[in-house]
Each structure stands twice: as C-alpha cells, then as structure tokens.
Design a protein around this motif. Structure first.
Motif, PDB file in Angstrom:
ATOM      1  N   ARG A 188     -57.439   6.391  -2.834  1.00 52.80           N
ATOM      2  CA  ARG A 188     -56.906   5.372  -1.931  1.00 52.80           C
ATOM      3  C   ARG A 188     -56.713   4.021  -2.614  1.00 52.80           C
ATOM      4  O   ARG A 188     -55.716   3.328  -2.375  1.00 52.80           O
ATOM      5  CB  ARG A 188     -57.878   5.240  -0.752  1.00 52.80           C
ATOM      6  CG  ARG A 188     -57.595   4.257   0.312  1.00 52.80           C
ATOM      7  CD  ARG A 188     -56.456   4.625   1.209  1.00 52.80           C
ATOM      8  NE  ARG A 188     -55.253   3.914   0.766  1.00 52.80           N
ATOM      9  CZ  ARG A 188     -54.070   4.434   0.650  1.00 52.80           C
ATOM     10  NH1 ARG A 188     -53.869   5.694   0.947  1.00 52.80           N
ATOM     11  NH2 ARG A 188     -53.050   3.731   0.227  1.00 52.80           N
ATOM     12  N   LEU A 189     -57.659   3.622  -3.459  1.00 50.66           N
ATOM     13  CA  LEU A 189     -57.658   2.259  -3.993  1.00 50.66           C
ATOM     14  C   LEU A 189     -57.096   2.138  -5.412  1.00 50.66           C
ATOM     15  O   LEU A 189     -56.737   1.043  -5.826  1.00 50.66           O
ATOM     16  CB  LEU A 189     -59.086   1.701  -3.977  1.00 50.66           C
ATOM     17  CG  LEU A 189     -59.778   1.681  -2.609  1.00 50.66           C
ATOM     18  CD1 LEU A 189     -61.215   1.192  -2.755  1.00 50.66           C
ATOM     19  CD2 LEU A 189     -59.010   0.844  -1.609  1.00 50.66           C
ATOM     20  N   ILE A 190     -57.017   3.251  -6.147  1.00 49.60           N
ATOM     21  CA  ILE A 190     -56.552   3.191  -7.533  1.00 49.60           C
ATOM     22  C   ILE A 190     -55.279   4.024  -7.741  1.00 49.60           C
ATOM     23  O   ILE A 190     -54.245   3.516  -8.182  1.00 49.60           O
ATOM     24  CB  ILE A 190     -57.654   3.649  -8.508  1.00 49.60           C
ATOM     25  CG1 ILE A 190     -58.872   2.732  -8.378  1.00 49.60           C
ATOM     26  CG2 ILE A 190     -57.130   3.656  -9.942  1.00 49.60           C
ATOM     27  CD1 ILE A 190     -60.062   3.149  -9.210  1.00 49.60           C
ATOM     28  N   ILE A 191     -55.373   5.311  -7.405  1.00 53.39           N
ATOM     29  CA  ILE A 191     -54.236   6.199  -7.649  1.00 53.39           C
ATOM     30  C   ILE A 191     -53.038   5.820  -6.773  1.00 53.39           C
ATOM     31  O   ILE A 191     -51.887   5.810  -7.233  1.00 53.39           O
ATOM     32  CB  ILE A 191     -54.636   7.667  -7.411  1.00 53.39           C
ATOM     33  CG1 ILE A 191     -55.696   8.087  -8.438  1.00 53.39           C
ATOM     34  CG2 ILE A 191     -53.423   8.582  -7.488  1.00 53.39           C
ATOM     35  CD1 ILE A 191     -56.192   9.502  -8.269  1.00 53.39           C
ATOM     36  N   SER A 192     -53.289   5.490  -5.507  1.00 49.61           N
ATOM     37  CA  SER A 192     -52.192   5.157  -4.590  1.00 49.61           C
ATOM     38  C   SER A 192     -51.348   3.976  -5.071  1.00 49.61           C
ATOM     39  O   SER A 192     -50.110   4.080  -5.109  1.00 49.61           O
ATOM     40  CB  SER A 192     -52.758   4.880  -3.192  1.00 49.61           C
ATOM     41  OG  SER A 192     -51.741   4.500  -2.293  1.00 49.61           O
ATOM     42  N   PRO A 193     -51.943   2.832  -5.458  1.00 43.68           N
ATOM     43  CA  PRO A 193     -51.092   1.729  -5.955  1.00 43.68           C
ATOM     44  C   PRO A 193     -50.382   2.053  -7.257  1.00 43.68           C
ATOM     45  O   PRO A 193     -49.274   1.556  -7.494  1.00 43.68           O
ATOM     46  CB  PRO A 193     -52.081   0.574  -6.119  1.00 43.68           C
ATOM     47  CG  PRO A 193     -53.428   1.191  -6.196  1.00 43.68           C
ATOM     48  CD  PRO A 193     -53.351   2.421  -5.347  1.00 43.68           C
ATOM     49  N   VAL A 194     -50.997   2.878  -8.107  1.00 46.04           N
ATOM     50  CA  VAL A 194     -50.328   3.293  -9.347  1.00 46.04           C
ATOM     51  C   VAL A 194     -49.079   4.106  -9.013  1.00 46.04           C
ATOM     52  O   VAL A 194     -47.999   3.906  -9.589  1.00 46.04           O
ATOM     53  CB  VAL A 194     -51.282   4.098 -10.246  1.00 46.04           C
ATOM     54  CG1 VAL A 194     -50.515   4.723 -11.412  1.00 46.04           C
ATOM     55  CG2 VAL A 194     -52.406   3.220 -10.761  1.00 46.04           C
ATOM     56  N   ILE A 195     -49.220   5.037  -8.069  1.00 48.72           N
ATOM     57  CA  ILE A 195     -48.074   5.830  -7.617  1.00 48.72           C
ATOM     58  C   ILE A 195     -46.983   4.918  -7.059  1.00 48.72           C
ATOM     59  O   ILE A 195     -45.793   5.071  -7.361  1.00 48.72           O
ATOM     60  CB  ILE A 195     -48.513   6.855  -6.546  1.00 48.72           C
ATOM     61  CG1 ILE A 195     -49.373   7.953  -7.172  1.00 48.72           C
ATOM     62  CG2 ILE A 195     -47.298   7.474  -5.855  1.00 48.72           C
ATOM     63  CD1 ILE A 195     -49.955   8.925  -6.167  1.00 48.72           C
ATOM     64  N   ALA A 196     -47.401   3.952  -6.237  1.00 51.75           N
ATOM     65  CA  ALA A 196     -46.433   3.029  -5.634  1.00 51.75           C
ATOM     66  C   ALA A 196     -45.670   2.258  -6.702  1.00 51.75           C
ATOM     67  O   ALA A 196     -44.444   2.087  -6.606  1.00 51.75           O
ATOM     68  CB  ALA A 196     -47.163   2.061  -4.693  1.00 51.75           C
ATOM     69  N   TYR A 197     -46.376   1.804  -7.721  1.00 52.90           N
ATOM     70  CA  TYR A 197     -45.724   1.048  -8.806  1.00 52.90           C
ATOM     71  C   TYR A 197     -44.704   1.913  -9.534  1.00 52.90           C
ATOM     72  O   TYR A 197     -43.564   1.477  -9.783  1.00 52.90           O
ATOM     73  CB  TYR A 197     -46.780   0.545  -9.785  1.00 52.90           C
ATOM     74  CG  TYR A 197     -46.200  -0.115 -11.014  1.00 52.90           C
ATOM     75  CD1 TYR A 197     -45.669  -1.399 -10.941  1.00 52.90           C
ATOM     76  CD2 TYR A 197     -46.171   0.550 -12.235  1.00 52.90           C
ATOM     77  CE1 TYR A 197     -45.112  -2.002 -12.060  1.00 52.90           C
ATOM     78  CE2 TYR A 197     -45.622  -0.042 -13.361  1.00 52.90           C
ATOM     79  CZ  TYR A 197     -45.094  -1.312 -13.265  1.00 52.90           C
ATOM     80  OH  TYR A 197     -44.546  -1.901 -14.389  1.00 52.90           O
TER      81      TYR A 197
END
Length: 291
Positions: A217-226
C-alpha cells in the motif's frame, strides 16, 4: 494527521467501555450516510479535462494492485475470504479524508484541483469493485454482483453529476440536509474503525500479512503509479498528485465493507490502522522527494 488518530482513539475507547454491536452502525454508514456524501461530492465538484487521465491511470493502478494481491495471496495460501480481505486492504487508498487534505497542504489549491477528481473516481471504484470484492469473499459471483446493485451510494453518483453538469441548484433547505448528513459520514466511519480495532485487541493479529499490506500500500503502489504516469507525459503537478494519492494508507471505507459482508473485518481494520500510522514517515519522505 493527529485529528484522524484522535477520532480512531475515541471510537476505540468508547467500544472498550460499552462493547456495542458494530454491525447496525456500519449498516447506517453504508446505506444512509455514504450516499449523501457521494451525491454531495459529485454535485459540488466539476469534472475537468484531467479527469480522463485520472480515470485511466486509476484503473491501471487498481488492476495491477489486484494482480499483485492475488499473486501474494496465492503464495501465502490464503483462503477466499482472507484473499478478498487482503485485496480490500491493499487496493483501495484513503484518498478522501486523508489524501485530499495532504494534497492541499503539500501542493496548494492547484494540487487540490487534481486531487478532488481523483478522489471522486476512487469513490466510484470503491463503491463498485470494493463492494464486489467484499461480498464475493463470503458468497458467489452472482450474489456479489447483486450486492453492488443494492448499494444506494452507486445510485447517488448519476444525479450528482447531472445536477453539476447542468448547473442545477438544489433548494437551500434540502442542501442543508444533504450537508448535515454527509458531514457525519467520514467521522462515523472512522469511529467504527476505532470500535472495530477495540474488538481486535486481545485477539491474534496476523502481523506478517499486515506488514505485507503496508509494503504494497505505501511503497509498491506509489512506485506503480509513477511508472504508469511516465508514458502519458502528464504535467509534473498531476503526476505528483497521482503518485502521492497512490501512497495513502488503506481506505477507512473498506472496514465498513468488511464488517458488512464479514470479510475478515479484524484483519482489514488492523491493516487500516497500521498503514495509517506507518504512512506518517513514508508520506513525509515521498513529499520531500516529489517537491
């Protein structure tokens, strides 16, 4: 952040003292309060051109998180109910009462203009996909689909959009009623989350799974979004908003869904609280990076 935690704590203390049945309260929030909030959101917030990019990126992010969640659940040998609870906690971010204020604080009114449409579309996704996931954890596909159709908040979307797009004005007295009821939705949901956490205390918490939820939720998700934003060549501000909103903790609404459909509510509520607490340092680092 402190006001959010204080509401959680208030619900926690209240439940430890009175030990109420939470199900009727969650039913009220889901079938009465949330529809008013959804209507008000779509009625007041115009949909601008950036909404197309927000829709596309949000759907891709959600789809990839579902795939990742299913793979992790398969590797950890989760049953159907635990798998769907894991998806509820990892796929849907708290973009409303957490993400929008953070976007306003970090990026100002220009950032808020992007954050609000994103929050609107996430409301749609949670009201359809989120409820389907929660309901299918304890029933079949047909029953889960019927559960989605029974949700009054999904029928509040279209009137809100029509009123907004056609510049129709609600009668002032009626709008006061909508405002009063809708303003109670988020606080009640957060209180229910605190109450649910009081029921979890003293029971076994799956810390390994909660830890994995926090990472996704806090690490992988924003990386995917970027990574997803790169091919769209978005403006730096819109890209930052999408990435930051993808880094929010688990949505409080998912606890209501989990309670309503008995989809491991103890696990979902624990994951929501832990990701909310852990998000304080992770979001601080992320905001420093994108700024």
């Amino acid at each position: 952040m402190l006001p959010v935690l204080l509401i959680f704590i208030s619900g926690f203390i209240f439940q430890r003292v009175f030990m109420l049945d939470i199900k009727p309260i969650s039913t009220m929030a889901m079938y009465l309060l949330l529809p008013f909030l959804v209507f008000k959101t779509f009625y007041q917030q115009p949909i601008n051109q950036s909404f197309f990019y927000i829709v596309v990126t949000s759907i891709i992010i959600m789809a990839l998180l579902i795939v990742i969640g299913l793979i992790i659940a398969k590797l950890l040998h989760y049953n159907k109910k635990k798998t769907n609870a894991f998806l509820l906690a990892t796929v849907f971010a708290n973009n409303g009462n957490y993400g929008v204020p953070v976007a306003l604080f970090a990026f100002g009114q220009k950032g808020l203009a992007y954050a609000m449409p994103l929050m609107i579309f996430y409301t749609i996704l949670m009201g359809v996909v989120g409820i389907y996931i929660a309901a299918s954890g304890t029933s079949g596909v047909k029953t889960a689909f019927i559960s989605v159709l029974k949700q009054p908040m999904n029928y509040a979307i279209i009137p809100g959009i029509i009123f907004q797009q056609m510049s129709l004005t609600m009668p002032s007295n009626l709008m006061k009623t909508v405002n009063m009821i809708s303003q109670t939705a988020i606080p009640v949901i957060m209180l229910v989350l605190g109450m649910q956490l009081a029921n979890v205390m003293g029971k076994h918490i799956d810390w390994r799974s909660v830890g994995i939820v926090s990472i996704v939720r806090l690490i992988i998700s924003p990386v995917i979004a970027y990574l997803i934003c790169i091919p769209f060549h978005l403006s730096p501000l819109l890209q930052n908003i999408i990435v930051v909103m993808a880094a929010m903790p688990s949505a409080a609404n998912t606890t209501i869904y989990a309670i309503q459909y008995n989809t491991e509510p103890e696990f979902v509520s624990s994951a929501t609280l832990i990701t909310t607490i852990v998000s304080i340092p992770t979001l601080t680092l992320l905001l420093n990076f994108v700024s």
